[in-house]
Design a protein around this motif. Structure first.
Motif, PDB file in Angstrom:
ATOM      1  N   LEU A  43       0.833  -1.205   0.000  1.00  0.00           N
ATOM      2  CA  LEU A  43       0.000   0.000   0.000  1.00  0.00           C
ATOM      3  C   LEU A  43       0.864   1.250   0.000  1.00  0.00           C
ATOM      4  O   LEU A  43       0.548   2.243  -0.662  1.00  0.00           O
ATOM      5  CB  LEU A  43      -0.937  -0.002   1.214  1.00  0.00           C
ATOM      6  N   VAL A  44       1.989   1.229   0.732  1.00  0.00           N
ATOM      7  CA  VAL A  44       2.901   2.368   0.737  1.00  0.00           C
ATOM      8  C   VAL A  44       3.450   2.607  -0.668  1.00  0.00           C
ATOM      9  O   VAL A  44       3.505   3.745  -1.148  1.00  0.00           O
ATOM     10  CB  VAL A  44       4.051   2.131   1.735  1.00  0.00           C
ATOM     11  N   ALA A  45       3.830   1.547  -1.352  1.00  0.00           N
ATOM     12  CA  ALA A  45       4.464   1.694  -2.664  1.00  0.00           C
ATOM     13  C   ALA A  45       3.467   2.031  -3.763  1.00  0.00           C
ATOM     14  O   ALA A  45       3.772   2.828  -4.672  1.00  0.00           O
ATOM     15  CB  ALA A  45       5.199   0.399  -3.024  1.00  0.00           C
ATOM     16  N   ASP A  46       2.268   1.438  -3.704  1.00  0.00           N
ATOM     17  CA  ASP A  46       1.366   1.504  -4.851  1.00  0.00           C
ATOM     18  C   ASP A  46       0.079   2.272  -4.602  1.00  0.00           C
ATOM     19  O   ASP A  46      -0.679   2.516  -5.554  1.00  0.00           O
ATOM     20  CB  ASP A  46       0.986   0.082  -5.296  1.00  0.00           C
ATOM     21  N   HIS A  54       1.285   7.741   6.104  1.00  0.00           N
ATOM     22  CA  HIS A  54       2.425   8.018   6.977  1.00  0.00           C
ATOM     23  C   HIS A  54       2.500   7.025   8.132  1.00  0.00           C
ATOM     24  O   HIS A  54       3.598   6.645   8.576  1.00  0.00           O
ATOM     25  CB  HIS A  54       2.360   9.455   7.495  1.00  0.00           C
ATOM     26  N   GLN A  55       1.353   6.590   8.627  1.00  0.00           N
ATOM     27  CA  GLN A  55       1.371   5.591   9.694  1.00  0.00           C
ATOM     28  C   GLN A  55       1.945   4.264   9.197  1.00  0.00           C
ATOM     29  O   GLN A  55       2.656   3.569   9.933  1.00  0.00           O
ATOM     30  CB  GLN A  55      -0.050   5.360  10.235  1.00  0.00           C
ATOM     31  N   ARG A  56       1.663   3.916   7.948  1.00  0.00           N
ATOM     32  CA  ARG A  56       2.220   2.679   7.401  1.00  0.00           C
ATOM     33  C   ARG A  56       3.730   2.786   7.219  1.00  0.00           C
ATOM     34  O   ARG A  56       4.466   1.815   7.446  1.00  0.00           O
ATOM     35  CB  ARG A  56       1.527   2.319   6.075  1.00  0.00           C
ATOM     36  N   ILE A  57       4.199   3.965   6.810  1.00  0.00           N
ATOM     37  CA  ILE A  57       5.659   4.150   6.712  1.00  0.00           C
ATOM     38  C   ILE A  57       6.295   3.994   8.093  1.00  0.00           C
ATOM     39  O   ILE A  57       7.319   3.301   8.246  1.00  0.00           O
ATOM     40  CB  ILE A  57       5.981   5.534   6.122  1.00  0.00           C
ATOM     41  N   GLY A  58       5.705   4.612   9.092  1.00  0.00           N
ATOM     42  CA  GLY A  58       6.230   4.480  10.450  1.00  0.00           C
ATOM     43  C   GLY A  58       6.219   3.039  10.924  1.00  0.00           C
ATOM     44  O   GLY A  58       7.157   2.584  11.608  1.00  0.00           O
ATOM     45  N   PHE A  59       5.173   2.297  10.584  1.00  0.00           N
ATOM     46  CA  PHE A  59       5.090   0.879  10.935  1.00  0.00           C
ATOM     47  C   PHE A  59       6.250   0.102  10.320  1.00  0.00           C
ATOM     48  O   PHE A  59       6.902  -0.713  10.994  1.00  0.00           O
ATOM     49  CB  PHE A  59       3.745   0.324  10.459  1.00  0.00           C
ATOM     50  N   ALA A  87       9.121  -0.490  -0.847  1.00  0.00           N
ATOM     51  CA  ALA A  87       8.194   0.572  -0.446  1.00  0.00           C
ATOM     52  C   ALA A  87       8.944   1.801   0.050  1.00  0.00           C
ATOM     53  O   ALA A  87       8.600   2.941  -0.307  1.00  0.00           O
ATOM     54  CB  ALA A  87       7.248   0.050   0.630  1.00  0.00           C
ATOM     55  N   LEU A  88       9.964   1.611   0.876  1.00  0.00           N
ATOM     56  CA  LEU A  88      10.709   2.754   1.398  1.00  0.00           C
ATOM     57  C   LEU A  88      11.492   3.451   0.290  1.00  0.00           C
ATOM     58  O   LEU A  88      11.677   4.675   0.327  1.00  0.00           O
ATOM     59  CB  LEU A  88      11.643   2.303   2.526  1.00  0.00           C
ATOM     60  N   LEU A  89      11.942   2.686  -0.689  1.00  0.00           N
ATOM     61  CA  LEU A  89      12.586   3.305  -1.851  1.00  0.00           C
ATOM     62  C   LEU A  89      11.591   4.181  -2.619  1.00  0.00           C
ATOM     63  O   LEU A  89      11.936   5.270  -3.096  1.00  0.00           O
ATOM     64  CB  LEU A  89      13.137   2.227  -2.789  1.00  0.00           C
ATOM     65  N   ALA A  90      10.341   3.704  -2.737  1.00  0.00           N
ATOM     66  CA  ALA A  90       9.313   4.500  -3.417  1.00  0.00           C
ATOM     67  C   ALA A  90       9.064   5.806  -2.670  1.00  0.00           C
ATOM     68  O   ALA A  90       8.925   6.867  -3.282  1.00  0.00           O
ATOM     69  CB  ALA A  90       8.019   3.700  -3.519  1.00  0.00           C
TER      70      ALA A  90
END
Length: 535
Positions: A43-46, A54-59, A87-90
């Motif tokens: 979900l973060v990437a796409d 932002h909560q998913r990135i923090g997770f 995902a973090l690269l995206a």
């Protein structure tokens, strides 16, 4: 073998915990599954447009291990680490999150992938579903993102092109993508992996709730279809996101799967259950001609159908298991007809439960049903490992597979091979108890300890060593740990169906307390560790 059920005792704490657990089945009909690194990262990437980005990135940042990987030990870390790093690269490429916060985690993830995880031969990787689709897709995506990174950022990251594990190629992924693009009819279970197929399900429409019982597959479809399509799917994802405060679980929904496993396990252990009518109605679908699926968006399967039939029988609603004949093969019973590689001992153990229940209620049933019981009484022991356990493709722990096989063989097995297999499994469990009273593959867990206790308490033995092992295992379950249950169930990555695990622990507590009480030991009410465990 014994066909009697455990007697139901009045134990206020365990009964209260069971009532609370069963009430939750109706209150949360999509099921209770712990947050997924793989799905949340997709979900973060796409689908950064979804709430909770932002909560998913923090997770993801919180879930990274000190060694740079994500997820469980061994090769089970490959898929979640690929997904999270991609995902973090995206996010890094989007420039909407501080690069200082992301460069180090991305670098550690790339090091873990290139230095350890992707250097493992494909033969040594766990047989998680669609690994041969997911890994090539994510390696391709990572390499593409690395090429397109801003030079200033790229110079601060390791830049090797990531390579696939030896023995694993991109050919199947390319073939499936081409078939989907050409409009070919594919097995329904492939919808679970649509986020890596560069296409959308042909049967998607405005009333569709979940694509393939997967938030990532659903989000992939919505991203491709546009903001005005799929209101039911939008509502599904937003509800999941609110429930988990950003991260999402997988698989979801698992409505029938969860209800069947919880009710079958509790009732088998003698726990009094009174499920709501809405819960029973979902189980009744298993009596249809094709059986039942784990949840919306997945195909029917023999495993869920069998456990559902077992649960109905234990609740006093036995039904003809004729739908299971569609899954019969030369080797036993498959999970999905015509689209499965390998043999599942747990599916076959559950099929034995379903047929065994039926012939017990109707001993005059067609001889074909009796032959199935006799056949599985031989098939399951033939797949037992020399040391005594079983291992299966749907769970990382041998204690789960061993418990499934032992419970089925002890209650419904016929002949000497079944009895001998149960005895060997019990000896293996006795020999592998840990010093703190627990059992587990990588470390002691409440879930695996519960399976081990079920094995010991199903075996017809009264040896003092068994009493001592049961007492120590029961004491371990009585101690609240405050730790979440680790993911052990096979999905795209290992996952934890929390309600099912709670029911397993509760059932084992009941069985152990009955055994210890019958042995004239001083017993404290179980209390039930899982209700005090963070999930």
């Amino acid at each position: 073998m014994s066909e009697s059920s455990p007697r139901v005792l009045a134990e206020p704490a365990t009964d209260a915990a069971a009532r609370e657990l069963i009430a939750g089945l109706a209150l949360r009909p999509w099921g209770q599954v712990a947050a997924s690194v793989y799905e949340s990262a997709r979900l973060v990437a796409d689908a950064s447009w979804l709430p909770g980005h932002h909560q998913r990135i923090g997770f993801l940042l919180r879930e990274q291990r000190p060694d740079g990987a994500w997820g469980p030990p061994e090769g089970y870390a490959l898929v979640p680490t690929l997904s999270a790093t991609d995902a973090l690269l995206a996010v890094l490429a989007d420039g909407l999150w501080s690069g200082a916060d992301l460069i180090a985690p991305v670098a550690r993830g790339l090091d873990a992938l290139s230095g350890r995880l992707l250097t493992t031969h494909a033969r040594a990787l766990p047989d998680t579903p669609a690994l041969d689709l997911i890994v090539p897709a994510l390696v391709e995506s990572l390499n593409d993102r690395l090429v397109r990174l801003d030079r200033v950022v790229a110079d601060r990251l390791p830049r090797p092109p990531l390579t696939l594990p030896a023995g694993l190629g991109p050919d199947r992924l390319r073939a499936v993508r081409a078939a989907v693009a050409a409009g070919a009819a594919l097995p329904a279970k492939l919808a679970h992996f649509y986020e890596v197929l560069d296409a959308t399900p042909s049967d998607a429409g405005p009333t569709l709730t979940a694509v393939g019982a997967s938030p990532a597959a659903t989000a992939g479809w919505l991203t491709a279809a546009g903001p005005d399509v799929g209101p039911a799917a939008h509502a599904f994802l937003r509800e999941l996101i609110r429930d988990g405060d950003g991260p999402v679980p997988c698989p979801t929904p698992i409505t029938v799967f969860e209800r069947a496993w919880v009710l079958s396990g509790l009732r088998r252990a003698g726990v009094a259950v009174d499920p709501p009518a809405t819960v029973l109605r979902t189980l009744a679908a298993a009596t249809g001609a094709e059986g039942v699926a784990t949840g919306e968006g997945l195909p029917t399967d023999a495993d869920t159908t069998s456990v559902t039939l077992d649960a109905l029988a234990r609740l006093g609603r036995p039904a003809d298991p004729a739908s299971l004949w569609a899954y019969e093969t030369a080797d036993g019973f498959c999970t999905w007809p015509g689209s499965e590689d390998g043999f599942s001992v747990t599916t076959n153990a559950h099929v034995l439960d379903a047929f065994g229940q039926y012939v017990n209620v109707r001993p005059g049933a067609d001889a074909r049903y009796h032959r199935a019981v006799e056949r599985l009484s031989v098939v399951l022991p033939a797949h037992q490992l020399p040391e005594g356990p079983w291992q299966d493709r749907w769970h990382a722990s041998p204690y789960y597979a061993t418990s499934c096989c032992v419970l089925a063989l002890a209650e419904f097995g016929r002949g000497g091979a079944a009895a001998e297999a149960v005895d060997r499994a019990a000896r293996w469990v006795l020999e592998n108890q840990r010093a703190d009273g627990s059992w587990g593959r990588w470390g002691g867990t409440a879930e695996e300890t519960a399976y081990a206790l079920q094995v010991l308490l199903a075996a017809p033995t009264g040896a003092p060593r068994v009493d001592d092992a049961v007492a120590r295992g029961h004491a371990y379950l009585h101690q609240p740990s405050g730790r979440p249950h680790p993911p052990l169930w096979y999905g795209k990555e290992l996952y934890c169906p929390t309600a099912i695990v709670r029911a397993t622990v509760l059932a084992a507590c009941r069985l152990a307390s009955v055994h210890l009480a019958d042995a004239d030991r001083s017993v404290v009410d179980c209390g039930y560790q899982a209700t005090k465990t963070t999930t």
